[in-house]
Design a protein around this motif. Structure first.
Motif, mmCIF file in Angstrom:
data_model
loop_
_atom_site.group_PDB
_atom_site.id
_atom_site.type_symbol
_atom_site.label_atom_id
_atom_site.label_comp_id
_atom_site.label_asym_id
_atom_site.label_seq_id
_atom_site.Cartn_x
_atom_site.Cartn_y
_atom_site.Cartn_z
ATOM 1 N N LYS A 23 40.814 37.603 48.992
ATOM 2 C CA LYS A 23 39.922 36.994 50.137
ATOM 3 C C LYS A 23 38.714 38.068 50.841
ATOM 4 C CE LYS A 23 40.478 34.605 54.588
ATOM 5 N NZ LYS A 23 39.613 35.585 55.303
ATOM 6 N N VAL A 24 39.244 39.336 50.559
ATOM 7 C CA VAL A 24 38.502 40.526 51.112
ATOM 8 C C VAL A 24 37.313 40.474 49.975
ATOM 9 C CG1 VAL A 24 38.357 42.879 51.406
ATOM 10 C CG2 VAL A 24 40.338 41.687 51.899
ATOM 11 N N VAL A 25 37.424 40.175 48.838
ATOM 12 C CA VAL A 25 36.280 40.213 47.815
ATOM 13 C C VAL A 25 35.240 39.185 48.358
ATOM 14 C CG1 VAL A 25 35.659 39.774 45.639
ATOM 15 C CG2 VAL A 25 37.744 41.259 45.670
ATOM 16 N N ASN A 26 35.719 37.984 48.651
ATOM 17 C CA ASN A 26 35.000 36.787 48.859
ATOM 18 C C ASN A 26 34.294 37.168 50.366
ATOM 19 O OD1 ASN A 26 35.158 34.716 46.682
ATOM 20 N ND2 ASN A 26 37.097 34.108 47.434
ATOM 21 N N ASP A 27 35.070 37.607 51.197
ATOM 22 C CA ASP A 27 34.408 37.890 52.308
ATOM 23 C C ASP A 27 33.361 39.097 52.439
ATOM 24 O OD1 ASP A 27 35.958 35.622 53.504
ATOM 25 O OD2 ASP A 27 37.570 37.120 54.349
ATOM 26 N N THR A 28 33.615 39.966 51.448
ATOM 27 C CA THR A 28 32.692 40.994 51.749
ATOM 28 C C THR A 28 31.637 40.989 50.853
ATOM 29 O OG1 THR A 28 34.756 42.405 51.907
ATOM 30 C CG2 THR A 28 32.444 43.827 51.235
ATOM 31 N N HIS A 29 31.764 40.425 49.441
ATOM 32 C CA HIS A 29 30.631 40.295 48.658
ATOM 33 C C HIS A 29 30.162 38.920 48.181
ATOM 34 C CE1 HIS A 29 31.553 44.623 47.447
ATOM 35 N NE2 HIS A 29 32.980 44.034 47.439
ATOM 36 N N GLY A 30 30.805 37.763 48.901
ATOM 37 C CA GLY A 30 30.441 36.478 48.595
ATOM 38 C C GLY A 30 31.224 35.796 47.635
ATOM 39 N N HIS A 31 31.160 34.525 47.807
ATOM 40 C CA HIS A 31 31.763 33.617 46.731
ATOM 41 C C HIS A 31 31.589 33.652 45.309
ATOM 42 C CE1 HIS A 31 34.661 31.823 49.716
ATOM 43 N NE2 HIS A 31 33.705 31.776 50.626
ATOM 44 N N ALA A 32 30.113 34.000 45.130
ATOM 45 C CA ALA A 32 29.616 34.031 43.940
ATOM 46 C C ALA A 32 30.298 35.144 43.061
ATOM 47 C CB ALA A 32 28.133 34.337 43.818
ATOM 48 N N VAL A 33 30.493 36.315 43.707
ATOM 49 C CA VAL A 33 31.154 37.392 43.225
ATOM 50 C C VAL A 33 32.390 37.144 42.936
ATOM 51 C CG1 VAL A 33 31.752 39.992 43.615
ATOM 52 C CG2 VAL A 33 29.275 39.124 44.134
ATOM 53 N N GLY A 34 33.066 36.502 44.104
ATOM 54 C CA GLY A 34 34.764 36.191 43.809
ATOM 55 C C GLY A 34 34.801 35.209 42.596
ATOM 56 N N ASP A 35 34.028 34.226 42.332
ATOM 57 C CA ASP A 35 33.884 33.547 41.040
ATOM 58 C C ASP A 35 33.690 34.208 39.907
ATOM 59 O OD1 ASP A 35 34.354 31.316 42.860
ATOM 60 O OD2 ASP A 35 32.234 30.449 42.711
ATOM 61 N N ALA A 36 32.909 35.198 40.049
ATOM 62 C CA ALA A 36 32.574 36.005 38.825
ATOM 63 C C ALA A 36 33.856 36.794 38.400
ATOM 64 C CB ALA A 36 31.398 36.983 39.135
ATOM 65 N N VAL A 37 34.531 37.503 39.321
ATOM 66 C CA VAL A 37 35.665 37.824 39.349
ATOM 67 C C VAL A 37 36.825 37.112 38.688
ATOM 68 C CG1 VAL A 37 37.934 39.128 40.557
ATOM 69 C CG2 VAL A 37 35.232 39.820 41.223
ATOM 70 N N LEU A 38 36.842 35.877 39.226
ATOM 71 C CA LEU A 38 37.891 34.929 38.319
ATOM 72 C C LEU A 38 37.714 34.697 36.823
ATOM 73 C CD1 LEU A 38 38.212 32.309 41.180
ATOM 74 C CD2 LEU A 38 39.768 34.258 40.796
ATOM 75 N N VAL A 39 36.215 34.657 36.753
ATOM 76 C CA VAL A 39 35.993 34.379 35.350
ATOM 77 C C VAL A 39 36.246 35.760 34.421
ATOM 78 C CG1 VAL A 39 34.122 33.868 33.626
ATOM 79 C CG2 VAL A 39 34.235 32.594 35.765
ATOM 80 N N ALA A 40 35.934 37.015 35.074
ATOM 81 C CA ALA A 40 36.188 38.200 34.379
ATOM 82 C C ALA A 40 37.599 38.329 33.959
ATOM 83 C CB ALA A 40 35.794 39.315 35.193
ATOM 84 N N PHE A 41 38.425 37.867 34.877
ATOM 85 C CA PHE A 41 39.927 38.066 34.905
ATOM 86 C C PHE A 41 40.263 37.302 33.463
ATOM 87 C CE2 PHE A 41 44.256 36.933 34.929
ATOM 88 C CZ PHE A 41 44.923 37.916 35.330
ATOM 89 N N CYS A 42 39.922 36.102 33.482
ATOM 90 C CA CYS A 42 40.199 35.156 32.360
ATOM 91 C C CYS A 42 39.861 35.779 31.151
ATOM 92 C CB CYS A 42 39.980 33.931 32.559
ATOM 93 S SG CYS A 42 40.840 33.038 34.094
ATOM 94 N N ALA A 43 38.626 36.159 31.029
ATOM 95 C CA ALA A 43 37.990 36.761 29.880
ATOM 96 C C ALA A 43 38.700 37.919 29.382
ATOM 97 C CB ALA A 43 36.537 37.076 30.149
ATOM 98 N N LEU A 44 39.123 38.755 30.229
ATOM 99 C CA LEU A 44 39.913 39.951 30.066
ATOM 100 C C LEU A 44 41.407 39.773 29.279
ATOM 101 C CD1 LEU A 44 39.794 43.206 30.191
ATOM 102 C CD2 LEU A 44 41.136 42.932 32.582
ATOM 103 N N ALA A 45 41.860 38.694 30.159
ATOM 104 C CA ALA A 45 43.213 38.240 29.487
ATOM 105 C C ALA A 45 43.182 37.493 28.307
ATOM 106 C CB ALA A 45 43.925 37.249 30.442
ATOM 107 N N ARG A 46 42.114 36.778 27.919
ATOM 108 C CA ARG A 46 42.001 36.151 26.525
ATOM 109 C C ARG A 46 41.744 37.331 25.485
ATOM 110 N NH1 ARG A 46 37.835 31.192 27.796
ATOM 111 N NH2 ARG A 46 39.438 29.201 27.737
ATOM 112 N N ALA A 47 41.063 38.334 25.916
ATOM 113 C CA ALA A 47 40.945 39.116 24.989
ATOM 114 C C ALA A 47 42.010 40.200 24.444
ATOM 115 C CB ALA A 47 39.654 40.054 25.524
ATOM 116 N N LEU A 48 42.822 40.483 25.600
ATOM 117 C CA LEU A 48 43.924 41.154 25.411
ATOM 118 C C LEU A 48 45.071 40.449 24.875
ATOM 119 C CD1 LEU A 48 43.685 43.589 28.667
ATOM 120 C CD2 LEU A 48 42.826 44.140 26.024
ATOM 121 N N LEU A 49 45.293 38.968 25.435
ATOM 122 C CA LEU A 49 46.342 38.398 24.841
ATOM 123 C C LEU A 49 45.859 37.075 24.189
ATOM 124 C CD1 LEU A 49 48.221 38.224 28.267
ATOM 125 C CD2 LEU A 49 48.756 39.893 26.350
ATOM 126 N N PRO A 50 45.147 37.517 22.889
ATOM 127 C CA PRO A 50 44.778 36.268 22.394
ATOM 128 C C PRO A 50 45.530 35.095 21.945
ATOM 129 C CG PRO A 50 44.958 38.221 20.863
ATOM 130 C CD PRO A 50 45.124 38.706 22.250
#
Length: 381
Positions: free
Chosen positions: A260-287
């Motif tokens: 919530k702090v990420v969204n409030d501080t940097h905006g929802h666009a950055v928050g969405d990018a963080v969610l996408v980045a986590f999934c991309a990272l998880a897919r790469a490390l846990l194929p």
């Protein structure tokens, strides 16, 4: 029963024209599928070519021989191009119409134009090449699971074989230049087979388009629109299926810390990018893992259980990698995730989920940004 070649060509004209109209009508309903437009134009050209061939002897030979066959050959080139477009590849006009251009050039050569065997062999070879290329293109896209894909490729290959058979037949049983030199038993039989193949291929193409639309709808219904991983319903269904088979699995439950702090501080666009980045990272490390978004910033990964130490190490690898993500444009962005891990060999998914959830909350109570394993089940249980 003796079939008349002129009658067959007229019937082929009517049927092919109707099929072309159906393709164009379907394209008007699905403008995002250009293959339908290309196939529609192909069938209309093929119909016009069949009409010209049927009028052999009643219209000038320049039209019934040169123009009509050019229309038919253009149709086969467009059928192949439609398949290429359907498979997401770029349409190549030079290859699409290269055959008909070669036909028109050769018809300007007196020796070629005067020899019906040469014309039949060349046209048959071109039709064989286009149908074979279309069959191979459909077969090459088999990674997309469409039930009619193999059947349509087989029909196209059989159609190519039908045209290929005309080449030795022309050499063994030469045609005679008469009012209608196509009036022979083997040519009539091949034209009848070609008419049936035309209908079968059209049904195959329509089925492929329909199956792709249904397949994409199923994917959309089971996929989180933002991150591209499975949504909660699809993830739970896969986890329950694997547990029902008695597979030893481990559930890694991740929750992004202070999201919530990420969204409030940097905006929802950055928050969405963080969610996408986590999934991309998880897919790469846990194929090999099944990954799902359970809601908000909570994600689940289902992996094979290869021992408590190995499972914890894999969850820890994801946590550490996520914590190191940084953007130079946002120096104040700090990312972290807590994780709870639970293992099971069969059993109830809800029970496994509760244990992983308890471990996750234990990680948060302990200061976040860490991985906690659920207590192992008693042997009696």
């Amino acid at each position: 029963m003796r079939l008349d070649i002129t009658t067959l060509l007229i019937v082929t004209f009517v049927l092919t024209l109707m099929v072309g109209g159906l393709f164009l009508f379907a394209w008007r309903q699905q403008r995002g599928t250009p293959a339908l437009l290309i196939w529609g134009l192909a069938h209309i050209l093929g119909a016009l070519g069949s009409a010209g061939l049927a009028l052999r002897g009643l219209i000038p030979d320049a039209i019934s021989i040169v123009v009509s066959n050019a229309a038919v050959l253009s149709a086969y080139g467009l059928i192949w191009s439609g398949v290429e477009a359907f498979e997401g590849r770029r349409v190549r006009p030079l290859l699409t119409f290269g055959g008909v251009i070669a036909w028109l050039v050769l018809c300007c050569v007196p020796a070629f134009y005067a020899t019906i065997e040469a014309r039949v062999i060349f046209a048959s070879a071109l039709a064989t090449a286009y149908c074979t290329a279309a069959a191979l293109a459909i077969r090459a896209g088999r990674a997309e699971p469409l039930p009619s894909r193999t059947a349509t490729a087989v029909v196209l290959a059989a159609y190519a074989a039908c045209y290929a058979a005309r080449i030795p037949a022309t050499l063994l049983v030469p045609l005679r230049e008469t009012r209608n030199p196509l009036q022979s038993e083997w040519v009539t039989g091949l034209c009848f087979a070609a008419m049936l193949f035309t209908l079968a291929i059209a049904f195959g193409f329509i089925a492929l388009v329909k199956e792709r639309a249904e397949h994409r709808q199923r994917i959309a219904a089971s996929t989180d629109a933002l991150t591209g991983v499975a949504n909660r319903r699809a993830f739970v269904a896969e986890a329950e299926e694997r547990l029902a088979r008695g597979e030893p699995v481990a559930l890694l439950l991740f929750d992004l810390d202070h999201f919530k702090v990420v969204n409030d501080t940097h905006g929802h666009a950055v928050g969405d990018a963080v969610l996408v980045a986590f999934c991309a990272l998880a897919r790469a490390l846990l194929p090999e893992a099944a990954i799902g978004r359970l809601g908000g910033e909570e994600f689940a990964c289902l992996i094979g259980d290869d021992g408590p130490a190995a499972v914890l190490a894999r969850a820890e690898r994801v946590r550490r990698a996520f914590a190191t993500l940084a953007l130079p444009e946002l120096p104040g962005l700090r990312l972290a995730a807590s994780a709870g891990v639970a293992r099971a060999a069969g059993g109830d998914f809800d029970a496994l989920m509760r244990r992983a959830d308890q471990a996750l909350y234990a990680a948060k109570r302990s200061g976040r940004d860490r991985v906690v394993a659920a207590a192992p089940l008693p042997r009696a249980a």
